[in-house]
Write a protein that holds these residues in place. Structure first.
Motif, PDB file in Angstrom:
ATOM      1  N   GLN A 294      50.788  86.519  65.937  1.00  0.00           N
ATOM      2  CA  GLN A 294      49.385  86.341  66.312  1.00  0.00           C
ATOM      3  C   GLN A 294      49.099  84.906  66.758  1.00  0.00           C
ATOM      4  O   GLN A 294      48.214  84.687  67.578  1.00  0.00           O
ATOM      5  CB  GLN A 294      48.464  86.745  65.166  1.00  0.00           C
ATOM      6  CG  GLN A 294      48.399  88.248  65.017  1.00  0.00           C
ATOM      7  CD  GLN A 294      47.542  88.682  63.848  1.00  0.00           C
ATOM      8  OE1 GLN A 294      47.725  88.222  62.730  1.00  0.00           O
ATOM      9  NE2 GLN A 294      46.615  89.580  64.115  1.00  0.00           N
TER      10      GLN A 294
ATOM     11  N   PRO B 292      45.354  88.094  71.939  1.00  0.00           N
ATOM     12  CA  PRO B 292      45.036  89.361  71.266  1.00  0.00           C
ATOM     13  C   PRO B 292      45.533  90.584  72.051  1.00  0.00           C
ATOM     14  O   PRO B 292      46.028  91.541  71.458  1.00  0.00           O
ATOM     15  CB  PRO B 292      43.512  89.336  71.164  1.00  0.00           C
ATOM     16  CG  PRO B 292      43.172  87.875  71.117  1.00  0.00           C
ATOM     17  CD  PRO B 292      44.173  87.214  72.040  1.00  0.00           C
TER      18      PRO B 292
ATOM     19  N   PHE C 194      49.358  90.793  71.663  1.00  0.00           N
ATOM     20  CA  PHE C 194      49.685  91.232  70.313  1.00  0.00           C
ATOM     21  C   PHE C 194      49.486  92.741  70.177  1.00  0.00           C
ATOM     22  O   PHE C 194      50.340  93.443  69.617  1.00  0.00           O
ATOM     23  CB  PHE C 194      48.830  90.480  69.278  1.00  0.00           C
ATOM     24  CG  PHE C 194      49.166  90.843  67.864  1.00  0.00           C
ATOM     25  CD1 PHE C 194      50.272  90.307  67.237  1.00  0.00           C
ATOM     26  CD2 PHE C 194      48.365  91.739  67.158  1.00  0.00           C
ATOM     27  CE1 PHE C 194      50.598  90.661  65.925  1.00  0.00           C
ATOM     28  CE2 PHE C 194      48.679  92.094  65.859  1.00  0.00           C
ATOM     29  CZ  PHE C 194      49.796  91.555  65.236  1.00  0.00           C
TER      30      PHE C 194
END
Length: 139
Positions: free
Chosen positions: A18, A23, A26
């Motif tokens: 992370q 985001p 991920f």
């Protein structure tokens, strides 16, 4: 500290992933997500160069194996030898062949048997899972 999947050469905890991934990266690479079709600039990238794993920088595909599949995701007919690994994906009430980076295990997309010659393969990849480096910079 979180659990590390040690079956891959590049192994990190979820928290470590992370820290280095966006985001969106991920969600796709580590959580097996799928970006929306036609949202990746790499879908329409046809310059000469190399596509690398966004998680560990392993070279995955060369631009001369890319083709326009019309699906809205970057598609290739052949990966760089030794770059990817596959597994069976039984989600979404179907069986598909998942493609992941052999070095970090990051989910890249799926491979189908409806691609062009010479391989008849369509590696349908999530653009967010890769980085494109133009030829002059990738040598």
């Amino acid at each position: 500290m979180g659990k590390v999947n040690e079956e891959f050469e590049v192994a990190k905890t979820e928290a470590e992933w992370q820290e280095i991934l966006t985001p969106e990266q991920f969600q796709v690479l580590r959580k097996h997500g799928t970006e929306r079709a036609r949202t990746s600039p790499l879908d329409k990238q046809y310059g000469k160069g190399t596509y690398f794993c966004a998680g560990c920088d392993l070279p995955l595909f060369k631009s001369d194996t890319k083709f326009n599949s019309g699906t809205g995701w970057p598609s290739f007919f052949e990966p760089i030898e030794g770059a990817i690994a596959t597994s069976v994906d039984r989600s979404l009430f179907m069986t598909r062949t998942e493609v992941h980076c052999r070095r970090c295990g990051g989910h890249l997309g799926h491979v189908f048997d409806d691609g062009p010659a010479p391989t008849s393969q369509r590696y349908c990849m999530n653009g967010v899972a890769m980085k494109f480096v133009p030829e002059a910079e990738s040598e």
